[in-house]
Design an enzyme around this catalytic site. Structure first.
Site, PDB file in Angstrom:
ATOM      1  CG  ASP A  38      -1.533  -1.174   1.640  1.00  0.00           C
ATOM      2  OD1 ASP A  38      -1.478  -2.135   0.866  1.00  0.00           O
ATOM      3  OD2 ASP A  38      -2.125  -1.215   2.727  1.00  0.00           O
ATOM      4  CB  SER A  98      -1.600   1.110   5.565  1.00  0.00           C
ATOM      5  OG  SER A  98      -0.954   0.376   4.563  1.00  0.00           O
TER       6      SER A  98
HETATM    7  C1  FRU Z   1      -3.875  -3.589   2.741  1.00  0.00           C
HETATM    8  C2  FRU Z   1      -3.230  -4.016   4.036  1.00  0.00           C
HETATM    9  C3  FRU Z   1      -3.568  -3.038   5.146  1.00  0.00           C
HETATM   10  C4  FRU Z   1      -2.430  -3.217   6.095  1.00  0.00           C
HETATM   11  C5  FRU Z   1      -1.278  -3.452   5.157  1.00  0.00           C
HETATM   12  C6  FRU Z   1      -0.232  -4.390   5.695  1.00  0.00           C
HETATM   13  O1  FRU Z   1      -3.210  -4.028   1.616  1.00  0.00           O
HETATM   14  O2  FRU Z   1      -3.617  -5.322   4.354  1.00  0.00           O
HETATM   15  O3  FRU Z   1      -4.829  -3.236   5.734  1.00  0.00           O
HETATM   16  O4  FRU Z   1      -2.238  -2.088   6.893  1.00  0.00           O
HETATM   17  O5  FRU Z   1      -1.815  -3.982   3.972  1.00  0.00           O
HETATM   18  O6  FRU Z   1       0.897  -4.389   4.880  1.00  0.00           O
END
Ligand code: FRU
Length: 494
Positions: A38, A98
């Site tokens: 992300d 994230s």
């Molecule tokens: C989305 C996610 C978020 C999390 C992150 C972990 O792609 O699953 O919810 O914070 O990736 O890398």
């Protein structure tokens, strides 16, 4: 203070990045080395645009999450900065997940992220505890707050869970700070929680801004909420979607809810729900407001369900989409490539009213880093036609195709022949609409991706592809005579 874990990541970057350079996309963000997912903290800071991302520098596989860091002035050329966060505290020892970023009134840069701590129960089940944490810095180095976490189970609404409580997106409005955070309440569905703060350090739960009400997947990851063209838009990335017609595909999805913001009750009153990107690879989008007032979105150009399949010869895995300018037209979210891309356009080749039937190749229409618009319209009306096909990244054995089927009013993108040796989802079909008998297809090709924008952004479809770079042919064909206008620019960005 820079922790041992962060020092190690930064030293690794210095040592490994130069080797990675020749095998990179020309104008799409990657981690340079290692894995990314992300986009995080996508926001202006001191006159530049910063982008952080979920990052595991040491391998092309997902691992303990760090925050990688880049910045740009024009969204095409990016400057790499040292990794910003490493999982080095007890409350984030299993990952800095994230989050968002904001420039504080005193000029400091605040990052808000999810700290993850897992605990293995006696029965072997791993329980995750997710809390929201803060780090403050100067655009390069960040200090985690002594008072972390700043939002934990104590400020969850009734039924909220700390197992799925993540991805704060923060912004400043009316002299206060606001954050939306994804949560999975007891019924297993997804919701987005709204928090507010005077100083960005002490937070108060405000409301459940929106919830999925048993439809549109379960946990809503990576929310973003912003005004756009007189409406409010909530963007979410739902897990465990069920397919609905050609609008939503199963698995990890992406969608936006468009409506009005009921500020008395802090709720989104939804008017419509749509997919954002109809392609194979698009997740966890995040937006910012540019200094000249444009709402710009970037997303992870990848799909979790296929993220285990990767080309082993590359030193990076995971790319971002090209940043896109958002607008609302006829009640729908539209997106177009960031206009700064046009500054990197090289030689222009143009054709007008070319009849296509059978295989048609046009001199100069080829390449793997390009911006090309093909406008398609039928001939004199005597012939009915059933399909129009554009093949890109083509050589004797490879091609990636965009097929238009006027009878069903759909486009089918297909990368089955892109040389990628995995039996993953390679085909996606989605509805499009001719406008005054014409269909406009804008294709942005970079070395490892294709992004398609239909009718000035009414639909977008993104996919990664790993076809050998020598496969650079482009061909058009149809089962009856149709006409095309073609305008193509090479993109020279690296
Ligand atoms: C989305 C996610 C978020 C999390 C992150 C972990 O792609 O699953 O919810 O914070 O990736 O890398």
């Amino acid at each position: 203070m820079i922790s041992k874990a962060l020092k190690k990541a930064r030293a690794f970057e210095v040592k490994n990045r130069p080797l990675a350079l020749p095998q990179q996309p020309a104008f799409h963000v990657t981690g340079g080395t290692g894995w990314i997912n992300d986009p995080n903290g996508f926001a202006p800071y001191r006159g530049e645009y910063h982008l952080f991302f979920q990052y595991h520098p040491y391998a092309v596989d997902c691992g303990p999450m760090h925050w990688g860091h880049m910045k740009t002035r024009d969204f095409i050329r990016w400057e790499r900065l040292p990794a910003a966060l490493a999982p080095d505290m007890d409350y984030d020892r299993d990952g800095c997940f994230s989050g968002g970023a904001v420039e504080l009134e005193d000029g400091r840069h605040l990052l808000m992220y999810t700290g993850v701590r897992n605990r293995r129960r006696e029965d072997g089940v791993v329980q995750a505890f997710q809390t929201q944490c803060i780090a403050v810095g100067d655009g390069v180095d960040y200090e985690k707050l002594d008072g972390n976490p700043v939002i934990d189970a104590s400020s969850l609404p009734e039924g909220g869970s700390t197992r799925d409580f993540r991805d704060p997106k923060i912004w400043r409005e009316d002299g206060r700070y606001w954050a939306v955070i994804g949560n999975r309440p007891a019924d297993g569905s997804g919701s987005v929680l709204l928090y507010e703060s005077e100083d960005a350090l002490r937070w108060r739960f405000v409301s459940v801004l929106a919830s999925c009400r048993g439809r549109y997947g379960s946990m809503w990851e990576c929310p973003d909420f912003f005004p756009l063209d007189g409406k409010h838009v909530l963007v979410v990335s739902p897990q465990e979607m069920q397919a609905e017609g050609l609008e939503f595909h199963p698995g990890n999805g992406n969608l936006c809810l468009i409506g009005t913001y009921d500020r008395a009750n802090y709720r989104l009153v939804r008017e419509s729900v749509q997919t954002i990107d109809y392609g194979l690879d698009f997740y966890a989008p995040q937006t910012l407001l540019t200094m000249d007032g444009r709402r710009v979105m970037i997303a992870w150009m990848q799909n979790w369900d296929t993220a285990a399949c990767k080309p082993r010869e590359l030193r990076f895995f995971g790319q971002m989409t090209l940043p896109r300018e958002l607008s609302i037209r006829e009640g729908r979210l539209c997106q177009n490539p960031i206009r700064e891309l046009e500054r990197y356009r090289g030689a222009r080749i143009e054709y007008r009213r070319v009849p296509v039937r059978g295989e048609t190749r046009l001199k100069g229409i080829c390449g793997r880093c390009l911006d090309m618009t093909v406008t398609l319209y039928p001939g004199d009306g005597r012939e009915t036609w059933r399909w129009f096909l554009m093949r890109l990244a083509q050589d004797g054995e490879h091609f990636t195709s965009v097929l238009y089927l006027p009878e069903t009013g759909t486009i089918r993108v297909d990368r089955s022949h892109s040389g990628f040796p995995y039996d993953i989802v390679n085909v996606r079909e989605f509805p499009v609409h001719e406008r005054e008998g014409r269909l406009k297809l804008r294709v942005i090709l970079d070395r490892y991706s294709l992004e398609l924008f239909v009718n000035d952004g009414e639909q977008a479809a993104s996919l990664t592809l790993y076809t050998p770079q020598e496969a650079a042919g482009i061909g058009f064909s149809s089962d009856a005579t149709v006409y095309i206008d073609v305008e193509k620019y090479e993109i020279a960005a690296d």
